[in-house]
Design an enzyme around this catalytic site. Structure first.
Site: not given
Ligand code: PMT
Length: 398
Positions: A207-210, A275
């Site tokens: 995943g990512n930090h969005s 994102a």
């Protein structure tokens, strides 16, 4: 005013008779009108008259009947596109200015998320009294719009300023509100926001930090400008007040892709703030991957490029605004994406700028277009950034 939701508040004033005509004019323009009266208003005009004209029951009390059912002020406050209190008495203006909430009309005022207009009506000395003037100023400072009282003969027999504005003038102000303040009225918008999670096994994901904040702020701004907004939101759940936005929750890039393809048809404006993970595990392990090796290699495969795919399908008149989140060669990379994904504009945010990008409540952007224009903006709140982006869309394409 086709089906615009107009909430009319009526206070105790002789001018209440004019509200009957106001409602009639609004209904003629096909508005959906609901009415709330204070108890003193019903001494000047009957609820029956106003319910007949508005074709809706008139609400006067917190409780709807003797069985204890209540008129939900929060629901009314959220329902309305605009709340017009006409006539607004000196008493109600004073209570509004001071957060007093002892009747249904005042509770709805405190709960309303839509713009609130007041049309004061009172005798000239009450109108020019320092307290009334101070209350009106205080209300204006908190965002309430004044429909100024007019000069003329008053019920007292005196002549001066205090007459409620004529219904035709109030209708014209309401019409202006629906057209000028809402430049995207009648337009359809699609927004993607948040991260995507790509499953590795039942426990883990890529995943990512969005946080979704940027995309959600854009969806809200498009809605405030009158657009009908669909939001495809990745796995974040911090947003509780998106009632008028049609939200679809997704988890993976594949899910976001399928929905975006479907919802892109008919969208006048598409803003891609999500994102999206560029890669996902080639194989999803059905059970938890055990920690029995020192090194583990995950084979990744590309996710669908939603932006590029929509860019290919884009027809004349459809606008796509993409984002570029960069760490180096920011402008060069953003411009490449602008062309390769067939965007109309691209919003660049760089992780090298403090306070910009993921997670924060702020962002710092530049907007690049295909005419080689680049506009750089200051660091500001994501709400402010969303306004800059939507203003740029309106300025360039509508
Ligand atoms: O959510 P916040 O915490 O508020 O943070 C906001 C943000 C930093 C996520 C946002 O401002 C932002 O920059 N979003 C785009 C992030 C990104 O994926 O950028 P990119 O340069 O990798 O992608 C370029 C464009 O293609 C983007 O519009 C992206 O949505 C789109 N894309 C990318 C990959 C993919 N598979 N499909 C896509 O549609």
């Amino acid at each position: 005013m086709n089906e615009k939701k107009i909430l009319i508040g009526v206070c105790g004033s002789i001018a209440a008779y004019k509200t009957a005509y106001l409602i009639r004019l609004l209904k003629k323009q096909h508005a959906d009108v609901r009415v709330i009266m204070t108890s003193s208003a019903s001494g000047f005009i009957t609820p029956l008259t106003l319910s007949t004209l508005s074709k809706n029951p008139v609400l006067t009390r917190f409780t709807a009947n003797d069985q204890g059912e209540w008129n939900n002020h929060v629901e009314l406050g959220l329902w309305a596109d605009i709340f017009v209190i006409a006539p607004a008495s000196a008493n109600t203006l004073a209570k509004m200015a001071n957060g007093i909430c002892d009747n249904l009309l005042l509770a709805v005022y405190l709960s309303a998320r839509c713009p609130v207009y007041v049309a004061p009506a009172m005798d000239l000395d009450m109108h020019k009294h320092a307290s009334t003037q101070a209350n009106m100023r205080k209300l204006q400072e908190s965002g309430v719009k004044m429909i100024d009282a007019e000069y003329g003969e008053l019920a007292s027999g005196l002549t001066g300023t205090g007459r409620m504005a004529e219904p035709e003038n109030i209708v014209s102000i309401i019409n202006d509100f629906f057209s000028s303040g809402r430049p995207l009225q009648g337009k359809k918008a699609l927004v993607t926001a948040g991260p995507t999670y790509e499953k590795i096994d039942p426990i883990r994901f890529i995943g990512n930090h969005s946080s979704g904040k940027m995309g959600v702020a854009i969806a809200r701004q498009l809605m405030a400008y009158g657009a009908e907004v669909k939001l495809i939101l990745g796995p974040v759940n911090d947003f509780f007040d998106l009632e008028s936005i049609s939200v679809s929750n997704v988890i993976s890039a594949d899910e976001m892709y399928e929905l975006a393809k479907e919802q892109f048809t008919g969208a006048d404006i598409t803003v891609l703030a999500a994102a999206v993970a560029d890669y996902k595990p080639r194989i999803f392990a059905d059970s938890k991957i055990k920690k029995n090796k020192d090194n583990l290699t995950l084979e990744l495969t590309k996710t669908p490029d939603i932006a590029a795919s929509l860019g290919k399908k884009k027809s004349d008149g459809q606008i796509i605004v993409g984002f570029a989140l960069e760490t180096d060669n920011e402008f060069e990379n953003a411009r490449k994406k602008l062309y390769s994904k067939n965007f109309n504009m691209i919003v660049l945010n760089s992780l090298n700028d403090p306070g910009a990008g993921f997670g924060h409540d702020t962002n710092k952007i530049s907007i690049l277009d295909k005419d080689n224009n680049t506009r750089e903006y200051e660091l500001k709140s994501k709400t402010g950034v969303a306004k800059d982006i939507v203003d740029a869309i309106v300025e360039n394409y509508f």
